[in-house]
Structure formats: structure tokens, C-alpha cells
Design an enzyme around this catalytic site. Structure first.
Site, short mmCIF file in Angstrom:
data_model
loop_
_atom_site.label_atom_id
_atom_site.label_comp_id
_atom_site.label_asym_id
_atom_site.label_seq_id
_atom_site.Cartn_x
_atom_site.Cartn_y
_atom_site.Cartn_z
N ARG A 248 0.85 -1.20 0.00
CA ARG A 248 0.00 0.00 0.00
C ARG A 248 0.88 1.24 0.00
NH1 ARG A 248 -2.55 0.65 5.56
NH2 ARG A 248 -1.04 2.32 5.73
N HIS A 252 -3.45 4.57 5.09
CA HIS A 252 -4.68 3.75 4.98
C HIS A 252 -5.78 4.52 4.26
CE1 HIS A 252 -7.89 0.98 5.95
NE2 HIS A 252 -8.58 1.99 6.42
N TYR A 261 3.37 4.60 12.24
CA TYR A 261 3.54 3.15 12.42
C TYR A 261 4.39 2.47 11.35
CZ TYR A 261 -0.39 3.14 9.12
OH TYR A 261 -1.18 3.37 8.04
C1 LIG Z 1 -15.73 -5.53 10.75
C2 LIG Z 1 -14.85 -4.35 10.69
N1 LIG Z 1 -13.86 -4.17 11.59
C3 LIG Z 1 -13.07 -3.09 11.53
C4 LIG Z 1 -13.26 -2.15 10.56
C5 LIG Z 1 -12.34 -0.93 10.47
N2 LIG Z 1 -11.43 -1.13 9.35
C6 LIG Z 1 -11.66 -0.59 8.14
S1 LIG Z 1 -10.49 -1.00 7.04
C7 LIG Z 1 -9.64 -1.91 8.15
C8 LIG Z 1 -8.36 -2.60 7.78
C9 LIG Z 1 -8.56 -3.74 6.86
O1 LIG Z 1 -7.31 -4.22 6.49
P1 LIG Z 1 -7.14 -5.18 5.25
O2 LIG Z 1 -8.22 -6.16 5.23
O3 LIG Z 1 -5.75 -5.68 5.26
O4 LIG Z 1 -7.39 -4.20 4.02
P2 LIG Z 1 -6.49 -2.95 3.53
O5 LIG Z 1 -7.17 -1.71 4.06
O6 LIG Z 1 -5.13 -3.12 4.08
O7 LIG Z 1 -6.51 -3.00 2.06
C10 LIG Z 1 -10.27 -1.88 9.39
C11 LIG Z 1 -9.77 -2.55 10.60
C12 LIG Z 1 -14.30 -2.34 9.64
N3 LIG Z 1 -14.54 -1.50 8.64
N4 LIG Z 1 -15.08 -3.45 9.71
#
Ligand SMILES: Cc1ncc(C[n+]2csc(CCOP(=O)(O)OP(=O)(O)O)c2C)c(N)n1
Ligand SMILES: [Mg+2]
Length: 331
Positions: A248, A252, A261
Site C-alpha cells: 500500500r 490507509h 507506524y
Molecule cells: C468488521 C470491521 N472491523 C473493523 C473495521 C475498520 N477497518 C476498516 S479497514 C480496516 C483494515 C482492513 O485491512 P485489510 O483487510 O488488510 O485491508 P487494507 O485496508 O489493508 O486494504 C479496518 C480494521 C471495519 N470497517 N469493519
């Protein structure tokens, strides 16, 4: 001269041109969105940057005239490959009435289009996975030649929805492809603190399906493994789990500060291996596209992003009452 690897996969120079255009358009829309966000013109950005090769390589291996995609918020490359335009995406970013995803009601990144068979996702991550399994079940029950493709991050592979979806699909041998875009972080949590096994692909064995890890920075490698998974699904042999390793490039989201981080040097290193730059080099060095052709694609992308931005910025917002539509029963 570099070997033309795409020819061994049955891909033409025209396909290569389209792949490059799609990856670049996703990147340039995304970059423009950050500028608009920092200028205070759009509220939120969640990026595809660094993951375009995985997204475009995968979707080009599907049948884009009939398959279904259930993408996640970073999948600009997926939805462009399935028909969405720069204008559609900018209308969503500006939350304008004409946004075909949701009329400006959803956050950006919640892609949805009945016309293009893009099934909208929810903000809780991974809910799209069981939905994709449901579509695959319907495809099998109705004897249709339709594959469901769903994507998610590696952090999302820890949600219950992932395990329930893979288990059901494995038991019933459903035509679905689970595509994990492992970008090494789930917001601030590095992958080493997310999963105890070696790779997300390893999890496939527990659900009776093949699990493949692939270089997500190479669209041709991704194309190859997703094509194999789609062929398997169409032959009635069931689902596959594919893990594309990516990185990435941005924080975020536009509301996150990743300097708290991760080391900026790590990001710099990843940017040096930019999948779009590497693909451009491949196209030129293999003699697949000329310098003029590549520049023409880049000019076309710039123009489309400019036009989409101008159009969306000037488009009207929805009437305030529209916020209530689909929420309460109507007389
Ligand atoms: C069920 C749930 N838990 C927490 C969140 C908050 N949240 C949004 S994106 C994210 C990270 C997801 O990481 P990943 O699956 O690796 O996807 P990336 O953003 O890295 O592409 C989190 C914890 C959420 N949207 N839904
Ligand atoms: Mg992640």
C-alpha cells in the site's frame, strides 16, 4: 529484447494496451483525488495505489461480459475493468446526485453497479465474501456459467465472514474466486501481527480448495493464476483462494497518518518497484507497444481525469430529502 510473456497466456498487444490504460487510469484518478482532498474539495480518499496490477491482472482473467465482482474499497482497477468510468468515480468522490454507485449516499470506495455486475459492499469489512458465495450458489443451482469474484485485504481474512464463506464454498464446490490483496498492513497493524501462519493462501487447505500466492506486482502472473481459477470454477471443480502480494503506497486513508507506524523508507523502497512503471518497461522492452503508443495512452488518461474532475465538481448535489429514500417505507 525481452520475451513477450503475454503471448504464452493468449493475450494480444491490444489486451496489453487495455491493461496498461486501466491500471494507469486507476492510479491517476486516485492521485487526483488526494489533491482534491487536500484542497478541501472532497471529504475522503481510500487508495488503490500500489495494488492496480493485482486488480487489473485478476479482472482481465474473468469473463467481463457475464461474471460478477464483489470488490472492496481499494478496487478502483477492478471496477474500471468492469466498466466504470473516471466520471462515475469522480461523481462518487464529490458525492453528487448523478453518482451511479449510490447517488452520493455511500462513502467513496463503496462501488456498486447493477449494469456492470458490481455488487456493492458494506463498510464492515469482508461482508462481500459470503455475498459472493451466495451468487456462486445461485449460479450453480441455476446451471449458469457465471463465476463470482470477490476481493479483500489480508486483515479481512481474519473475519468470521471469510472462514464461513470459504467453508461453504468448499463443501458445495461453488464457482467463486477469493482474491486477497495482501498489502502488508491492516491500517496500522503489520501482517506479522495479523496472522500466525506463513501466508493467507495457506488457509485454503482447511477449506478443501487450492491456495496460491502470487506476485501481485506483476499483472501477467496474476492473470495466469486467476484464469486457472476461473477455468476450474467453470468446469465445476469449485473455488480457489488467491493471495496477491502487494504494498500500500499511501496511508490507509486520507484520515490516517502512516508515519506513526511505518518507516517512510519502507514506502520509498516499495515505490521504486512500482508495478505500473515495471509494466510500462515490459511493454516497451518487449516491443509490444511503441513509445508513441504508450504516450498516447498517458495523454488520454490525463484528459479523462481532467474532464471527469471538472464534470463532477460542477454537477449538482442531491436534494436533501433524497437522504431518506430507501430508508423508510413510502406510501
Ligand atoms: C468488521 C470491521 N472491523 C473493523 C473495521 C475498520 N477497518 C476498516 S479497514 C480496516 C483494515 C482492513 O485491512 P485489510 O483487510 O488488510 O485491508 P487494507 O485496508 O489493508 O486494504 C479496518 C480494521 C471495519 N470497517 N469493519
Ligand atoms: Mg491490508
Amino acid at each position: 529484447m525481452t520475451e513477450k510473456r503475454h503471448e504464452a497466456l493468449g493475450l494480444t498487444a491490444q489486451d496489453m494496451q487495455e491493461m496498461y490504460y486501466t491500471m494507469l487510469l486507476a492510479r491517476k484518478i486516485d492521485e487526483r483525488m488526494w489533491l482534491l482532498n487536500r484542497a478541501g474539495k472532497i471529504p475522503f480518499v481510500i487508495s488503490c495505489q500500489g495494488q492496480e496490477a493485482a486488480q487489473v491482472g485478476a479482472t482481465f482473467a474473468l469473463d467481463r461480459s457475464k461474471d460478477y465482482v464483489l470488490p472492496y474499497y481499494r478496487d478502483m482497477g477492478v471496477v474500471i475493468a468492469f466498466g466504470m468510468t473516471a466520471r462515475d468515480l469522480m461523481l462518487s468522490a464529490f458525492a453528487k446526485a448523478e453518482d451511479p454507485n449510490s447517488g452520493g449516499r455511500q462513502m467513496p470506495g463503496h462501488f456498486g453497479s447493477k449494469k456492470y455486475r458490481i455488487v456493492t459492499g458494506s463498510s464492515p469489512v469482508t461482508t462481500q465474501v459470503p455475498h459472493a458465495v451466495g451468487i456462486a450458489l445461485a449460479s450453480k443451482m441455476e446451471g449458469k456459467d457465471i463465476v463470482a469474484f470477490t476481493s479483500f485485504g489480508e486483515g479481512s481474512s481474519n473475519q468470521g465472514d471469510f472462514h464461513e464463506g470459504l467453508n461453504f464454498a468448499g463443501v458445495h464446490k461453488l464457482p467463486v474466486i477469493f482474491f486477497c490483496e495482501n498489502n502488508k498492513y491492516a491500517i496500522s497493524v503489520p501482517v506479522s501481527k495479523q496472522i500466525a501462519c506463513e501466508s493467507v493462501a495457506d488457509r485454503a487447505g482447511g477449506y478443501g480448495m487450492p491456495g496460491v500466492q502470487v506476485d501481485g506486482e506483476d499483472p501477467l502472473e496474476v492473470y495466469k493464476v486467476v484464469k486457472e481459477a476461473a477455468d476450474r470454477a467453470r468446469r465445476g471443480e469449485g473455488p480457489s483462494l488467491i493471495e496477491a502480494t502487494t504494498y500500500r503506497f499511501t496511508a490507509h486513508s486520507s484520515d490516517d497518518d502512516d508515519r506513526t507506524y511505518r518507516d517512510p523508507e519502507e514506502v520509498e523502497e516499495a515505490r521504486k518497484r512500482d508495478p505500473i512503471g515495471k509494466f510500462r518497461t515490459y511493454l516497451l522492452e518487449s516491443g509490444t507497444l511503441t513509445e508513441e503508443k504508450v504516450e498516447a495512452i498517458e495523454a488520454r488518461v490525463r484528459q479523462e481525469v481532467d474532464e471527469a474532475t471538472e464534470y463532477a465538481e460542477n454537477a449538482p448535489y442531491a436534494d436533501p430529502e433524497y437522504a431518506l429514500k430507501y430508508v423508510y417505507a413510502e406510501e
